[in-house]
Write a protein that holds these residues in place. Structure first.
Motif, mmCIF file in Angstrom:
data_model
loop_
_atom_site.group_PDB
_atom_site.id
_atom_site.type_symbol
_atom_site.label_atom_id
_atom_site.label_comp_id
_atom_site.label_asym_id
_atom_site.label_seq_id
_atom_site.Cartn_x
_atom_site.Cartn_y
_atom_site.Cartn_z
ATOM 1 N N ALA A 76 -7.687 5.053 -0.412
ATOM 2 C CA ALA A 76 -6.251 5.058 -0.691
ATOM 3 C C ALA A 76 -6.013 5.014 -2.194
ATOM 4 O O ALA A 76 -5.553 4.033 -2.747
ATOM 5 C CB ALA A 76 -5.573 3.884 -0.011
ATOM 6 N N LEU A 93 -4.084 5.145 5.997
ATOM 7 C CA LEU A 93 -2.940 4.278 5.719
ATOM 8 C C LEU A 93 -2.123 4.024 6.985
ATOM 9 O O LEU A 93 -1.723 2.888 7.264
ATOM 10 C CB LEU A 93 -2.061 4.906 4.636
ATOM 11 C CG LEU A 93 -0.829 4.107 4.186
ATOM 12 C CD1 LEU A 93 -1.245 2.749 3.646
ATOM 13 C CD2 LEU A 93 -0.044 4.885 3.138
ATOM 14 N N THR A 97 0.347 3.812 -3.057
ATOM 15 C CA THR A 97 -0.137 5.156 -2.716
ATOM 16 C C THR A 97 0.820 6.208 -3.251
ATOM 17 O O THR A 97 0.397 7.225 -3.819
ATOM 18 C CB THR A 97 -0.292 5.299 -1.184
ATOM 19 O OG1 THR A 97 -1.261 4.362 -0.718
ATOM 20 C CG2 THR A 97 -0.740 6.710 -0.822
ATOM 21 N N SER A 120 -4.175 0.741 -4.962
ATOM 22 C CA SER A 120 -3.705 1.081 -3.617
ATOM 23 C C SER A 120 -4.805 0.876 -2.580
ATOM 24 O O SER A 120 -4.535 0.490 -1.437
ATOM 25 C CB SER A 120 -3.203 2.522 -3.567
ATOM 26 O OG SER A 120 -4.235 3.436 -3.877
ATOM 27 N N THR A 121 -6.047 1.133 -2.967
ATOM 28 C CA THR A 121 -7.167 0.867 -2.060
ATOM 29 C C THR A 121 -7.303 -0.633 -1.824
ATOM 30 O O THR A 121 -7.531 -1.078 -0.695
ATOM 31 C CB THR A 121 -8.473 1.423 -2.650
ATOM 32 O OG1 THR A 121 -8.355 2.840 -2.795
ATOM 33 C CG2 THR A 121 -9.660 1.114 -1.753
ATOM 34 N N VAL A 161 -4.965 -3.071 -2.031
ATOM 35 C CA VAL A 161 -3.925 -3.676 -1.202
ATOM 36 C C VAL A 161 -4.033 -3.209 0.252
ATOM 37 O O VAL A 161 -3.620 -3.925 1.171
ATOM 38 C CB VAL A 161 -2.513 -3.394 -1.757
ATOM 39 C CG1 VAL A 161 -2.334 -4.051 -3.115
ATOM 40 C CG2 VAL A 161 -2.218 -1.907 -1.829
ATOM 41 N N THR A 162 -4.593 -2.013 0.474
ATOM 42 C CA THR A 162 -4.831 -1.579 1.851
ATOM 43 C C THR A 162 -5.960 -2.395 2.468
ATOM 44 O O THR A 162 -5.865 -2.850 3.618
ATOM 45 C CB THR A 162 -5.176 -0.078 1.898
ATOM 46 O OG1 THR A 162 -4.133 0.679 1.271
ATOM 47 C CG2 THR A 162 -5.322 0.400 3.336
ATOM 48 N N ALA A 173 2.339 -5.738 -5.283
ATOM 49 C CA ALA A 173 1.843 -4.433 -5.728
ATOM 50 C C ALA A 173 1.780 -4.356 -7.255
ATOM 51 O O ALA A 173 0.767 -3.941 -7.833
ATOM 52 C CB ALA A 173 2.737 -3.326 -5.176
ATOM 53 N N PRO A 219 0.802 -1.223 0.000
ATOM 54 C CA PRO A 219 0.000 0.000 0.000
ATOM 55 C C PRO A 219 0.833 1.270 0.000
ATOM 56 O O PRO A 219 0.425 2.283 -0.584
ATOM 57 C CB PRO A 219 -0.847 -0.119 1.271
ATOM 58 C CG PRO A 219 -0.163 -1.121 2.118
ATOM 59 C CD PRO A 219 0.511 -2.061 1.181
#
Length: 316
Positions: A302, A137, A118, A252-253, A255-256, A175, A114
């Motif tokens: 994110a 985050l 991000t 990114s959202t 993986v968060t 990622a 993340p």
């Protein structure tokens, strides 16, 4: 603060559901290894093979096998990257665990993804993350550390530096694979994409069995049942959910939100194995769940809130 669109919330829920399934995988692996001394690499290979078989049967029954052929013809390199990448980041993680321990491997591999995405999305869109996004985050990563450290012994393995480097490789590959999978998912159905990814992943992992010590198969009914569970649910179904979510949720959202995985693992261990959840772990769980809930707001997600994906003809 305004909430995101229904499609974004649905996508976030799908990624979270996939992460819950992944979080049960550790227990399944533990139960298998109590019955048969299969190595983690062997289990991963069988998991991928079973997922590929289940998904290919589903495509044939639905008469959608041609869509997989079309996807392989039109996006061969991206499909190859997603399949090999998925197999690779799992392999990096398992080897990292043997070198530096579960806690450090989990924190580094899941935490770096993340952060990287991000930062990458901020550069791409030339927009600094808002304070609320950074707060989400930070809460998620703090929760990850608390859950991972509280749930496992703090002792490291025989090669901490190599283990951390492998965990970094795992998180980075995770990622990049999420970005690649998200790109294809907006042009192909999640079922077709997951079928292709699993097939490539199986072809990648099976040759690795030549380097593994110990048994490669088992005839124990319980172990076989858990292998089927891993392949059909934690691989096939979970990745269909992930790629469906990635159609409308930024990488990114996603993986968060996937930090729900270690939370699930901790809760499952507490319920099934009667492992105690200390105060630190409880705080960590609450932080992660609160952060994932915060991702439902457009101002704190994110990454950008993506519009609905429109599948091309033939990929519905």
């Amino acid at each position: 603060m305004p909430t995101s669109s229904p499609s974004h919330l649905r996508g976030l829920a799908e990624v979270a559901a996939a992460s819950v399934l992944w979080g049960t995988g550790g227990l399944a692996v533990q139960l298998i290894r109590e019955r048969e001394a299969l190595s983690p690499v062997t289990i991963s290979a069988w998991r991928m093979v079973i997922a590929a078989a289940v998904l290919l049967v589903a495509l044939l029954l639905l008469r959608r096998g041609g869509e997989l052929v079309d996807l392989a013809r039109t996006r061969p390199w991206q499909l190859l990257a997603v399949g090999v990448g998925t197999a690779a980041y799992q392999g990096f993680y398992f080897v990292s665990v043997t070198q530096v321990g579960v806690a450090v491997s989990t924190v580094v591999s899941l935490g770096v993804a993340p952060v990287l995405l991000t930062a990458a999305e901020s550069v791409r869109y030339r927009r600094t993350p808002t304070r609320s996004r950074l707060a989400v985050l930070a809460a998620a990563l703090t929760g990850l550390v608390l859950v991972s450290v509280a749930g496992h012994e703090s002792a490291t393995g025989p090669a901490p530096v190599a283990g951390v480097l492998l965990a970094l490789a795992s998180g980075t590959t995770y990622a990049l694979t999420t970005v690649a999978g998200g790109s294809i998912s907006r042009q192909a159905s999640p079922l077709v994409l997951t079928s292709g990814m699993s097939l490539v992943g199986a072809v990648t992992l099976v040759p690795c069995l030549a380097l593994v010590d110990g048994p490669l198969v088992t005839d124990d009914p319980a172990a076989v049942a858990w292998l089927l569970y891993l392949g059909a649910l934690t691989m096939a179904l979970a990745y269909v959910l992930l790629y469906s979510g990635l159609r409308v949720v930024a990488p990114s959202t996603a993986v968060t939100a996937s930090l729900v995985e270690p939370v699930t693992a901790a809760v499952v261990a507490a319920v099934v194995l009667s492992e105690a959840l200390g105060p630190a772990a409880v705080v960590g769980i609450l932080l992660v769940l609160g952060a994932v809930a915060g991702l439902g707001r457009a101002s704190t997600a994110a990454g950008p809130v993506l519009p609905d994906a429109k599948a091309p003809d033939g990929y519905g």
